[in-house]
Scaffold this motif. Structure first.
Motif, PDB file in Angstrom:
ATOM      1  N   HIS A 112      10.822  25.852  14.514  1.00 60.01           N
ATOM      2  CA  HIS A 112       9.644  24.952  14.564  1.00 60.01           C
ATOM      3  C   HIS A 112       9.769  23.863  13.409  1.00 60.01           C
ATOM      4  CE1 HIS A 112       5.704  23.401  13.322  1.00 60.01           C
ATOM      5  NE2 HIS A 112       5.691  24.074  12.232  1.00 60.01           N
TER       6      HIS A 112
ATOM      7  N   GLY B 288      10.418  19.929  14.422  1.00 56.88           N
ATOM      8  CA  GLY B 288       9.758  18.897  13.612  1.00 56.88           C
ATOM      9  C   GLY B 288      10.318  18.048  12.791  1.00 56.88           C
TER      10      GLY B 288
ATOM     11  N   THR C 256       1.776  26.849   6.496  1.00 55.80           N
ATOM     12  CA  THR C 256       2.374  27.292   7.719  1.00 55.80           C
ATOM     13  C   THR C 256       2.868  28.737   7.391  1.00 55.80           C
ATOM     14  OG1 THR C 256       2.819  25.540   8.780  1.00 55.80           O
ATOM     15  CG2 THR C 256       3.920  27.218   9.657  1.00 55.80           C
TER      16      THR C 256
ATOM     17  N   ILE D  75       0.817  27.928  12.759  1.00 52.11           N
ATOM     18  CA  ILE D  75       1.284  26.391  12.307  1.00 52.11           C
ATOM     19  C   ILE D  75       0.227  25.837  11.380  1.00 52.11           C
ATOM     20  CG2 ILE D  75       2.300  24.104  12.817  1.00 52.11           C
ATOM     21  CD1 ILE D  75       3.629  25.688  15.292  1.00 52.11           C
ATOM     22  N   ARG D  76       0.375  25.484  10.063  1.00 51.19           N
ATOM     23  CA  ARG D  76      -0.610  24.727   9.403  1.00 51.19           C
ATOM     24  C   ARG D  76      -0.215  23.329   8.975  1.00 51.19           C
ATOM     25  NH1 ARG D  76      -2.224  30.232   7.016  1.00 51.19           N
ATOM     26  NH2 ARG D  76      -3.699  31.276   8.320  1.00 51.19           N
TER      27      ARG D  76
ATOM     28  N   THR E  24       3.573  21.963   7.588  1.00 50.16           N
ATOM     29  CA  THR E  24       4.685  21.502   8.431  1.00 50.16           C
ATOM     30  C   THR E  24       4.230  20.448   9.385  1.00 50.16           C
ATOM     31  OG1 THR E  24       4.492  23.429   9.918  1.00 50.16           O
ATOM     32  CG2 THR E  24       5.768  23.548   8.136  1.00 50.16           C
ATOM     33  N   LYS E  25       2.779  19.919   9.396  1.00 56.07           N
ATOM     34  CA  LYS E  25       2.535  19.036  10.405  1.00 56.07           C
ATOM     35  C   LYS E  25       2.621  17.690  10.057  1.00 56.07           C
ATOM     36  CE  LYS E  25      -0.987  22.125  12.768  1.00 56.07           C
ATOM     37  NZ  LYS E  25      -2.342  22.133  13.185  1.00 56.07           N
ATOM     38  N   ARG E  26       3.825  17.278  10.434  1.00 51.39           N
ATOM     39  CA  ARG E  26       4.354  15.749   9.892  1.00 51.39           C
ATOM     40  C   ARG E  26       3.479  14.755  10.691  1.00 51.39           C
ATOM     41  NH1 ARG E  26      10.778  15.437   9.193  1.00 51.39           N
ATOM     42  NH2 ARG E  26      10.594  15.226   6.654  1.00 51.39           N
ATOM     43  N   ASN E  27       3.188  14.944  12.015  1.00 51.94           N
ATOM     44  CA  ASN E  27       2.200  14.188  13.002  1.00 51.94           C
ATOM     45  C   ASN E  27       0.957  14.502  12.984  1.00 51.94           C
ATOM     46  OD1 ASN E  27       4.804  12.366  13.402  1.00 51.94           O
ATOM     47  ND2 ASN E  27       5.664  14.292  14.607  1.00 51.94           N
TER      48      ASN E  27
END
Length: 343
Positions: A177, A181, A294, A335-336, A339-342
């Motif tokens: 993941h 990413g 995450t 996934i939180r 780690t959510k770049r977008n």
């Protein structure tokens, strides 16, 4: 304050002028005592507030209806949920739990196990401490004819019932993941390698690098960073490198990941744009940090259910020779924000 004397069958016998053995038979609903006498004994027992010693009674029948549980730390969400999962099942079956905490101390773990053996429990469930790799005390459990079930952290060399997670696959998915990413330099905070779960999580990390043809950078692997404090210490070292990581997989726990997040915030590093963070275990706080972390859900309550159900299956198994079962539960990557770049 004066201690109140516990009523015994001898007190009942003395009041009624009969033998203690007659009282015992009546309280156990024996046909050797006539109904009129039995009713009188039960009535007198109630009047004297007699409480049966269920442990002694069960031991005479060859069982204690008690399961001992030894875990490293009760205050970690994962372990407390495992206990809750065990209790959900055992309560329905009329069994009680004795909970012991090793505090990650091998000597204390040995003491806990020996205490449970002396308590004549029917089964000992254990997740071994990180301190030590000598498991003679667990062999001692088996030598006493007590069922032994290992959960999560296990001594692989002992052939016992085991309920574990697929740590390799979970770590592989977490690192995959991060790679997908766009993170390029992914660090690993690893736990003590004498424990199989931490070896397996490192194996999953390396497996993902190989699958995506990403080179392993040894300086990005930090040993024994498995608490919040050690996670923070490891993070400071990593971020001081000439070429620091842009993501950190805290494979040991969410507590370690929280240490990473604290250091990043203190240094003004933006998460997740400048640094991605992934933890392990889905501790309750991981959802409410800013950003949320995450992590990997190990389905801890279900693991506890599985442990208890496995015990009851085994005591109902009439086969004298069976191969110890190993049940592997597949965790889930959650996934939180960390780690959510977008978005």
């Amino acid at each position: 304050m004066k201690k109140v004397k516990r009523t015994t069958i001898y007190d009942i016998a003395e009041k009624l002028g009969i033998t203690a053995s007659s009282v015992s038979r009546a309280l156990n609903n024996s046909n050797q005592v006539n109904e009129k006498t039995k009713e009188l004994i039960i009535k007198t027992a109630d009047e004297l507030n007699y409480k049966r010693n269920t442990l002694a009674s069960n031991l005479r029948k060859g069982q204690s209806k008690t399961i001992g549980v030894v875990i490293p730390r009760i205050n970690q969400n994962f372990f407390s949920n495992v206990i809750a999962g065990i209790e959900e099942v055992t309560y329905q079956k009329g069994y009680s739990l004795i909970i012991c905490q090793s505090d990650e101390d091998h000597d204390k773990e040995i003491q806990c196990v020996n205490t449970l053996i002396n308590q004549h429990v029917d089964c000992i469930v254990i997740s071994v401490s990180a301190d030590g790799n000598d498991y003679q005390h667990l062999q001692n459990v088996l030598d006493h004819g007590i069922q032994l079930i290992q959960v999560d952290r296990v001594a692989e060399e002992l052939e016992t019932l085991k309920v574990i997670n697929d740590n390799v696959q979970a770590s592989y998915e977490a690192v995959s993941h991060l790679i997908e990413g766009g993170y390029k330099r992914i660090a690993l905070l690893e736990g003590p390698q004498n424990l199989s779960i931490f070896k397996q999580r490192k194996e999953g990390y390396l497996k993902a690098f190989k699958a995506y043809n990403v080179p392993v950078i040894e300086e990005l692997i930090v040993e024994n960073a498995w608490t919040k404090e050690l996670g923070a210490e490891g993070t400071r070292k990593l971020l001081s490198l000439p070429h620091p990581p842009d993501a950190i997989f805290a494979s040991t726990s969410d507590f370690s990941a929280l240490g990473v997040l604290d250091v990043a915030n203190a240094m003004g590093i933006k998460v997740p744009s400048q640094l991605g963070i992934c933890g392990y275990a889905n501790e309750s706080f991981s959802e409410i940090t800013s950003p949320s972390i995450t992590t990997i859900d190990q389905f801890s309550v279900y693991m506890g259910n599985t442990v208890a159900n496995l015990f009851f299956q085994e005591i109902g198994n009439n086969d004298t020779i069976t191969k110890p079962k190993i049940i592997s539960i597949k965790p889930e990557l959650i996934i939180r924000g960390s780690t959510k770049r977008n978005g």
